[in-house]
Design a protein around this motif. Structure first.
Motif, PDB file in Angstrom:
ATOM      1  N   VAL A 273       0.836  -1.201   0.000  1.00 54.27           N
ATOM      2  CA  VAL A 273       0.000   0.000   0.000  1.00 54.27           C
ATOM      3  C   VAL A 273       0.874   1.254   0.000  1.00 54.27           C
ATOM      4  CG1 VAL A 273      -1.608   1.357   1.407  1.00 54.27           C
ATOM      5  CG2 VAL A 273      -1.993  -1.086   1.087  1.00 54.27           C
ATOM      6  N   GLU A 274       1.935   1.231   0.794  1.00 55.81           N
ATOM      7  CA  GLU A 274       2.786   2.419   0.915  1.00 55.81           C
ATOM      8  C   GLU A 274       3.497   2.771  -0.384  1.00 55.81           C
ATOM      9  OE1 GLU A 274       1.769   0.843   4.761  1.00 55.81           O
ATOM     10  OE2 GLU A 274       2.723  -0.134   3.037  1.00 55.81           O
ATOM     11  N   GLN A 275       3.739   1.769  -1.245  1.00 57.65           N
ATOM     12  CA  GLN A 275       4.432   2.024  -2.508  1.00 57.65           C
ATOM     13  C   GLN A 275       3.496   1.933  -3.715  1.00 57.65           C
ATOM     14  OE1 GLN A 275       8.234   0.075  -3.038  1.00 57.65           O
ATOM     15  NE2 GLN A 275       8.645   0.090  -0.850  1.00 57.65           N
ATOM     16  N   GLU A 276       2.214   1.961  -3.474  1.00 54.46           N
ATOM     17  CA  GLU A 276       1.231   1.953  -4.557  1.00 54.46           C
ATOM     18  C   GLU A 276       1.282   3.312  -5.285  1.00 54.46           C
ATOM     19  OE1 GLU A 276      -1.380   1.638  -7.261  1.00 54.46           O
ATOM     20  OE2 GLU A 276      -1.032  -0.138  -6.014  1.00 54.46           O
ATOM     21  N   PRO A 277       1.387   3.305  -6.619  1.00 56.09           N
ATOM     22  CA  PRO A 277       1.478   4.567  -7.362  1.00 56.09           C
ATOM     23  C   PRO A 277       0.318   5.535  -7.130  1.00 56.09           C
ATOM     24  CG  PRO A 277       2.161   2.763  -8.763  1.00 56.09           C
ATOM     25  CD  PRO A 277       1.613   2.143  -7.499  1.00 56.09           C
ATOM     26  N   LEU A 278      -0.771   5.087  -6.573  1.00 56.20           N
ATOM     27  CA  LEU A 278      -1.854   6.001  -6.215  1.00 56.20           C
ATOM     28  C   LEU A 278      -1.386   7.015  -5.176  1.00 56.20           C
ATOM     29  CD1 LEU A 278      -4.846   6.928  -6.125  1.00 56.20           C
ATOM     30  CD2 LEU A 278      -5.266   5.067  -4.498  1.00 56.20           C
ATOM     31  N   VAL A 279      -0.511   6.600  -4.273  1.00 56.04           N
ATOM     32  CA  VAL A 279      -0.074   7.486  -3.179  1.00 56.04           C
ATOM     33  C   VAL A 279       1.432   7.697  -3.167  1.00 56.04           C
ATOM     34  CG1 VAL A 279      -2.017   6.874  -1.710  1.00 56.04           C
ATOM     35  CG2 VAL A 279       0.084   5.532  -1.558  1.00 56.04           C
ATOM     36  N   TYR A 280       2.156   7.003  -4.050  1.00 54.15           N
ATOM     37  CA  TYR A 280       3.617   7.052  -4.036  1.00 54.15           C
ATOM     38  C   TYR A 280       4.132   7.450  -5.415  1.00 54.15           C
ATOM     39  CZ  TYR A 280       8.452   5.337  -3.444  1.00 54.15           C
ATOM     40  OH  TYR A 280       9.828   5.237  -3.367  1.00 54.15           O
ATOM     41  N   GLY A 281       5.017   8.408  -5.468  1.00 55.65           N
ATOM     42  CA  GLY A 281       5.570   8.849  -6.738  1.00 55.65           C
ATOM     43  C   GLY A 281       5.891  10.324  -6.721  1.00 55.65           C
ATOM     44  N   SER A 282       6.692  10.764  -7.685  1.00 55.53           N
ATOM     45  CA  SER A 282       7.161  12.146  -7.699  1.00 55.53           C
ATOM     46  C   SER A 282       6.483  13.019  -8.746  1.00 55.53           C
ATOM     47  CB  SER A 282       8.675  12.157  -7.944  1.00 55.53           C
ATOM     48  OG  SER A 282       8.984  11.477  -9.164  1.00 55.53           O
ATOM     49  N   SER A 283       5.759  12.406  -9.683  1.00 58.18           N
ATOM     50  CA  SER A 283       5.129  13.193 -10.743  1.00 58.18           C
ATOM     51  C   SER A 283       3.987  12.399 -11.353  1.00 58.18           C
ATOM     52  CB  SER A 283       6.148  13.526 -11.839  1.00 58.18           C
ATOM     53  OG  SER A 283       6.497  12.358 -12.569  1.00 58.18           O
ATOM     54  N   PRO A 284       3.088  13.068 -12.089  1.00 61.77           N
ATOM     55  CA  PRO A 284       1.980  12.356 -12.744  1.00 61.77           C
ATOM     56  C   PRO A 284       2.446  11.232 -13.660  1.00 61.77           C
ATOM     57  CG  PRO A 284       1.559  14.701 -12.765  1.00 61.77           C
ATOM     58  CD  PRO A 284       2.958  14.533 -12.257  1.00 61.77           C
ATOM     59  N   GLU A 285       3.635  11.351 -14.234  1.00 61.48           N
ATOM     60  CA  GLU A 285       4.150  10.322 -15.137  1.00 61.48           C
ATOM     61  C   GLU A 285       4.385   8.998 -14.418  1.00 61.48           C
ATOM     62  OE1 GLU A 285       5.155   9.886 -18.531  1.00 61.48           O
ATOM     63  OE2 GLU A 285       3.680  11.472 -18.738  1.00 61.48           O
ATOM     64  N   THR A 286       4.688   9.082 -13.126  1.00 65.57           N
ATOM     65  CA  THR A 286       5.014   7.870 -12.374  1.00 65.57           C
ATOM     66  C   THR A 286       3.913   7.477 -11.399  1.00 65.57           C
ATOM     67  OG1 THR A 286       6.149   9.110 -10.630  1.00 65.57           O
ATOM     68  CG2 THR A 286       7.465   8.394 -12.516  1.00 65.57           C
ATOM     69  N   MET A 287       2.768   8.156 -11.470  1.00 64.81           N
ATOM     70  CA  MET A 287       1.687   7.902 -10.521  1.00 64.81           C
ATOM     71  C   MET A 287       0.408   7.482 -11.256  1.00 64.81           C
ATOM     72  SD  MET A 287       2.259  10.907  -7.667  1.00 64.81           S
ATOM     73  CE  MET A 287       1.220  10.078  -6.455  1.00 64.81           C
ATOM     74  N   SER A 288      -0.481   6.864 -10.504  1.00 66.14           N
ATOM     75  CA  SER A 288      -1.772   6.442 -11.037  1.00 66.14           C
ATOM     76  C   SER A 288      -2.880   7.138 -10.260  1.00 66.14           C
ATOM     77  CB  SER A 288      -1.929   4.917 -10.901  1.00 66.14           C
ATOM     78  OG  SER A 288      -3.248   4.503 -11.205  1.00 66.14           O
TER      79      SER A 288
END
Length: 451
Positions: A273-288
């Motif tokens: 959960v902590e590394q799910e791209p919904l909440v983890y990432g540095s930019s829209p390109e790397t997030m969901s």
């Protein structure tokens, strides 16, 4: 019979070592030691004082252990002359111990059971059919939905009562979507979901993760929307062409740019959960903007979210979300077939299921209570996020879903692994959708034919 039990032990131990169902429910070393020290051979016998003694086993974390034991203590307080010995373990140890006690015909009176193992335990004659106790009123299931009861039913007998309800859930960045005027509706079809993915990407730059490398549960859900049960008898359900739309959804996202780059997951712990791209990432390109999970994980996802981000919850998309949707027990309560006092054990399950006093202690720790009456009673006492889950399960999913599929057969974990590999090849452009469907269908049938 002994040979069948030995085979069950081997199967359960192997499955438990691979399963992630109980990964978050671990006990401390002291807990496990306490569970190991319990004497299961004395189940349901009288002690020196002449009291009726029952045993109950469960897996869980320290919070669950304390809450469950407190509820059992309350039961014994309200029912003088009954003593309940609690036995708790870490997930994998739990199944090893239960298989061992089953082999010795000393399975505890009250057993916390998982959906993955119900079929095996019933076939080996290790669980009590609760139907007679429902008919005589010992066990009240009048406030539990038919679909929820169906999940604990095997060959017409009721062998398990839901201890907490989950439902497949699309979690999403509600703050982001609200800010951009994007509306998410319940019961989205696959086409509506794809249109939404396009809209989100166009307006925000955020991409979409469709259960990358963890798509087994979603494939099952997706196929239900097309009237296909994923697993048949030593084969896959449906035909090769039935699987094509599932892979076409990924292919469309890759070609149009809104599907998240699989390379994002190279250094992430998939399923965390902590590394799910919904909440983890540095930019829209790397997030969901969304994630495919179960309803009981909303609380953890909200906790992991950056400050100011509200996580919304809705149904997974499919051709027919009402056919696809189902309620899934996070775990069950069952009665061991070796119990010398099964009716007394059923009374304890009825207490845990229907008593307001008991549930004021348990507070839905195992999931949304199966009893709609208890769930409504508890809602005001729970956090806003927990109340959102209760509303979702009771008001969104329950009125608009279908019975869950039968428990997955041997070979299902291998099929899921194959699906992940095929999905990876598709997302990296090695396969097109047609090739992916062919590779998966033929490979999965080969796996199932050998089981």
């Amino acid at each position: 019979m002994k040979k069948r039990i030995a085979l069950l032990m081997a199967a359960v131990m192997a499955a438990a070592s691979l399963s992630g169902c109980g990964g978050g429910n671990t006990a401390t070393t002291a807990d496990t030691a306490a569970g190991s020290a319990a004497d299961t051979t004395k189940a349901a016998t009288g002690n020196e004082s002449g009291d009726l003694k029952l045993t109950m086993c469960w897996w869980g974390n320290q919070v669950r252990n304390e809450k469950t034991q407190a509820a059992l203590d309350l039961y014994t307080e309200q029912n003088p002359g009954t003593v309940i010995e609690g036995q708790f373990s870490e997930w994998s140890d739990y199944w090893n111990k239960l298989a061992t006690s089953a082999a010795g015909q000393a399975i505890p009176d009250i057993v916390q059971m998982d959906y993955s193992f119900i079929d095996q335990y019933v076939k080996n004659g290790l669980l009590e059919d609760l139907t007679p106790y429902i008919k005589d009123g010992t066990l009240d299931v009048s406030n539990i939905s038919e679909n929820t009861m169906a999940s604990g039913t095997v060959n017409g007998g009721v062998y398990a009562v839901c201890a907490g309800i989950n439902a497949p859930s699309l979690l999403y960045n509600k703050t982001l979507l609200d800010k951009n005027g994007i509306v998410v509706k319940d019961y989205m079809t696959t086409d509506e979901f794809i249109d939404l993915c396009r809209e989100v990407y166009k307006k925000t730059g955020y991409k979409t993760n469709i259960a990358y490398y963890n798509a087994g549960a979603y494939l099952d859900y997706f196929m239900r929307g097309n009237d296909v049960v994923l697993y048949g008898d030593k084969k896959m359900g449906g035909e090769e062409k039935d699987y094509l739309p599932f892979f076409q959804m990924y292919e469309t996202g890759i070609k149009e740019g809104w599907f998240i780059d699989p390379g994002v997951f190279a250094e992430l712990s998939i399923g965390s959960v902590e590394q799910e791209p919904l909440v983890y990432g540095s930019s829209p390109e790397t997030m969901s903007w969304c994630a495919f999970y179960n309803s009981n994980q909303l609380t953890a996802m909200q906790k992991a979210a950056p400050e100011g981000m509200e996580i919304g919850i809705t149904t997974w998309p499919s051709a027919d979300p009402k056919k696809s949707g189902y309620l899934k027990s996070s775990q069950f309560f069952s009665v061991g077939a070796h119990s010398k006092n099964p009716k007394e054990a059923v009374k304890v399950i009825n207490f845990l299921t229907n008593s307001s006093d008991a549930n004021n202690i348990l507070l839905g720790e195992r999931g949304v209570p199966a009893s709609s009456v208890i769930a409504k009673e508890l809602a005001p006492k729970m956090s806003d996020v927990e109340q959102k889950v209760i509303h979702y399960v009771n008001e969104v999913v329950t009125p608009n879903c279908s019975p869950i599929n039968p428990p997955q057969p041997d070979g299902a974990s291998e099929v899921s692994n194959l699906l992940n590999q095929v999905q990876e090849q598709l997302c990296y452009g090695v396969y097109d959708a047609e090739t992916a469907a062919e590779e998966f269908y033929n490979g999965a049938n080969s796996i199932m034919s050998k089981k």
